[in-house]
Design a protein around this motif. Structure first.
Motif, PDB file in Angstrom:
ATOM      1  N   ARG A  57       0.967  11.169 -10.528  1.00 38.45           N
ATOM      2  CA  ARG A  57       0.252  12.446 -10.468  1.00 38.45           C
ATOM      3  C   ARG A  57       1.175  13.615 -10.821  1.00 38.45           C
ATOM      4  NH1 ARG A  57       0.074  16.148  -6.726  1.00 38.45           N
ATOM      5  NH2 ARG A  57       1.053  14.797  -5.165  1.00 38.45           N
ATOM      6  N   ALA A  58       2.477  13.463 -10.473  1.00 42.00           N
ATOM      7  CA  ALA A  58       3.446  14.531 -10.769  1.00 42.00           C
ATOM      8  C   ALA A  58       4.044  14.412 -12.167  1.00 42.00           C
ATOM      9  CB  ALA A  58       4.564  14.512  -9.722  1.00 42.00           C
ATOM     10  N   GLY A  59       3.615  13.397 -12.945  1.00 43.64           N
ATOM     11  CA  GLY A  59       4.010  13.342 -14.342  1.00 43.64           C
ATOM     12  C   GLY A  59       4.869  12.175 -14.775  1.00 43.64           C
ATOM     13  N   LEU A  60       5.277  11.283 -13.855  1.00 43.59           N
ATOM     14  CA  LEU A  60       6.103  10.147 -14.252  1.00 43.59           C
ATOM     15  C   LEU A  60       5.258   9.057 -14.909  1.00 43.59           C
ATOM     16  CD1 LEU A  60       8.491   9.556 -11.195  1.00 43.59           C
ATOM     17  CD2 LEU A  60       9.134  10.361 -13.474  1.00 43.59           C
ATOM     18  N   PRO A  61       5.782   8.372 -15.921  1.00 47.52           N
ATOM     19  CA  PRO A  61       5.098   7.183 -16.438  1.00 47.52           C
ATOM     20  C   PRO A  61       4.991   6.135 -15.331  1.00 47.52           C
ATOM     21  CG  PRO A  61       6.838   7.898 -17.932  1.00 47.52           C
ATOM     22  CD  PRO A  61       7.015   8.676 -16.666  1.00 47.52           C
ATOM     23  N   VAL A  62       3.911   5.384 -15.330  1.00 52.73           N
ATOM     24  CA  VAL A  62       3.664   4.465 -14.217  1.00 52.73           C
ATOM     25  C   VAL A  62       4.781   3.432 -14.071  1.00 52.73           C
ATOM     26  CG1 VAL A  62       2.209   2.917 -15.618  1.00 52.73           C
ATOM     27  CG2 VAL A  62       1.973   2.963 -13.127  1.00 52.73           C
ATOM     28  N   HIS A  63       5.311   2.899 -15.195  1.00 57.27           N
ATOM     29  CA  HIS A  63       6.339   1.865 -15.087  1.00 57.27           C
ATOM     30  C   HIS A  63       7.635   2.424 -14.504  1.00 57.27           C
ATOM     31  CE1 HIS A  63       7.412   3.670 -18.987  1.00 57.27           C
ATOM     32  NE2 HIS A  63       8.634   3.187 -18.783  1.00 57.27           N
ATOM     33  N   VAL A  64       7.910   3.697 -14.779  1.00 54.69           N
ATOM     34  CA  VAL A  64       9.102   4.334 -14.198  1.00 54.69           C
ATOM     35  C   VAL A  64       8.899   4.530 -12.706  1.00 54.69           C
ATOM     36  CG1 VAL A  64      10.516   6.417 -14.166  1.00 54.69           C
ATOM     37  CG2 VAL A  64       9.751   5.454 -16.356  1.00 54.69           C
ATOM     38  N   LEU A  77       0.826  -1.207   0.000  1.00 55.66           N
ATOM     39  CA  LEU A  77       0.000   0.000   0.000  1.00 55.66           C
ATOM     40  C   LEU A  77       0.864   1.262   0.000  1.00 55.66           C
ATOM     41  CD1 LEU A  77      -2.790   1.339   0.152  1.00 55.66           C
ATOM     42  CD2 LEU A  77      -2.659   1.117   2.655  1.00 55.66           C
ATOM     43  N   VAL A  78       1.949   1.245   0.795  1.00 57.48           N
ATOM     44  CA  VAL A  78       2.876   2.381   0.806  1.00 57.48           C
ATOM     45  C   VAL A  78       3.487   2.578  -0.577  1.00 57.48           C
ATOM     46  CG1 VAL A  78       5.089   3.209   1.710  1.00 57.48           C
ATOM     47  CG2 VAL A  78       3.389   2.255   3.269  1.00 57.48           C
ATOM     48  N   ALA A  79       3.912   1.466  -1.193  1.00 61.00           N
ATOM     49  CA  ALA A  79       4.484   1.567  -2.540  1.00 61.00           C
ATOM     50  C   ALA A  79       3.459   2.114  -3.526  1.00 61.00           C
ATOM     51  CB  ALA A  79       4.970   0.187  -2.998  1.00 61.00           C
ATOM     52  N   GLU A  80       2.239   1.612  -3.419  1.00 56.34           N
ATOM     53  CA  GLU A  80       1.179   2.070  -4.321  1.00 56.34           C
ATOM     54  C   GLU A  80       0.935   3.571  -4.162  1.00 56.34           C
ATOM     55  OE1 GLU A  80      -3.602   1.307  -4.684  1.00 56.34           O
ATOM     56  OE2 GLU A  80      -2.317  -0.412  -4.210  1.00 56.34           O
ATOM     57  N   ALA A  81       0.911   4.040  -2.909  1.00 58.58           N
ATOM     58  CA  ALA A  81       0.681   5.460  -2.663  1.00 58.58           C
ATOM     59  C   ALA A  81       1.802   6.312  -3.253  1.00 58.58           C
ATOM     60  CB  ALA A  81       0.557   5.713  -1.164  1.00 58.58           C
ATOM     61  N   GLN A  82       3.059   5.848  -3.096  1.00 60.52           N
ATOM     62  CA  GLN A  82       4.186   6.596  -3.661  1.00 60.52           C
ATOM     63  C   GLN A  82       4.145   6.587  -5.190  1.00 60.52           C
ATOM     64  OE1 GLN A  82       7.544   4.765  -1.185  1.00 60.52           O
ATOM     65  NE2 GLN A  82       8.170   6.896  -1.421  1.00 60.52           N
ATOM     66  N   ILE A  83       3.827   5.441  -5.755  1.00 55.27           N
ATOM     67  CA  ILE A  83       3.737   5.343  -7.219  1.00 55.27           C
ATOM     68  C   ILE A  83       2.653   6.280  -7.739  1.00 55.27           C
ATOM     69  CG2 ILE A  83       3.077   3.807  -9.114  1.00 55.27           C
ATOM     70  CD1 ILE A  83       4.407   1.528  -7.372  1.00 55.27           C
TER      71      ILE A  83
END
Length: 254
Positions: free
Chosen positions: A181-188, A170-176
């Protein structure tokens, strides 16, 4: 040592895949036992009794409420018992299998990739140093880190360990999500977050679990990390984890 698993659910499957050896398995849902056997090169067994007769050690992975029912089936045939039944004290398992050696352990799901934590319940009677206890400890060492915990503290230890993979996910998911939201591609964002979590865990082990040192090494006065940590503290991160443990223990102690 031939391992037999009574119950072929998620935790049984994680251990079997971590051991990466053929195991015997049974389940109230035969198709689930067959699926696990196919994954591990093991064998699905039609009955718990047959499994107990063929296994050197029987691992109880069934529902906790089935303790007595399963014991009535296999107690006379099982050579040794290992219980992973949540909320079932060692004394209850020994009472169900009075003339058999019994060990209680609690694994975490990362045992599937041999990076888990496994609690070994120790009630001070020396059973973990008997032949069965020694053999089980060696098996556990293949799955990750074995930690002996007094039987009276198992529930608290489980609250920290067994539920933690879900919390960390859940912590990882929240950070991802924040990164996306700030513009990074999800896989990155996924690779950055997950690899950083793995690296930080390795660093904490290297530094003898000194969390304060690890935090200070990346936190400059007035810097971005200090601002981020302050935001997490103000959002109640510590309280959230404390509340989560309280919620788990409240349920366990009912």
């Amino acid at each position: 040592m031939q391992i037999g698993l009574i119950g072929s659910g998620n935790m049984a499957g994680a251990m079997a895949r971590g051991w990466a050896r053929p195991v015997l398995c049974s389940d109230a849902l035969p198709e689930r036992a067959r699926a696990l056997a196919a994954q591990t090169g093991g064998e699905a067994i039609a009955s718990n009794l047959e499994l107990a007769r063929r296994a050197d050690v029987v691992v109880l992975c069934h529902k906790p409420g089935q303790l007595r029912e399963v014991a009535r089936e296999i107690a006379g045939e099982a050579r040794a018992i290992v219980s992973i039944l949540g909320g079932v004290p060692l004394a209850d398992v020994r009472d169900a299998y009075p003339d058999r050696p019994v060990v209680r352990l609690m694994p975490s799901t990362p045992v599937e990739v041999r990076a888990g934590v496994v609690l070994l319940a120790d009630d001070g009677d020396g059973a973990l140093d008997d032949p069965l206890g020694t053999a089980v400890t060696e098996l556990v060492a293949e799955l990750g880190t074995a930690v002996r915990v007094p039987e009276a503290q198992v529930d608290v230890a489980m609250g920290l360990m067994a539920n933690a993979p879900a919390y960390m996910a859940l912590v990882a998911e929240a950070q991802i999500d924040a990164g996306v939201r700030a513009g990074l591609p999800v896989h990155v964002a996924q690779e950055l977050v997950v690899q950083t979590m793995a690296g930080t865990a390795a660093l904490l082990r290297h530094k003898d679990y000194d969390t304060l040192t690890v935090r200070r090494e990346v936190t400059s006065p007035g810097g971005s990390t200090a601002r981020g940590l302050d935001a997490l503290e103000r959002a109640g991160l510590r309280t959230a984890f404390s509340d989560a443990l309280d919620a788990v223990l409240q349920k366990e102690r009912r």
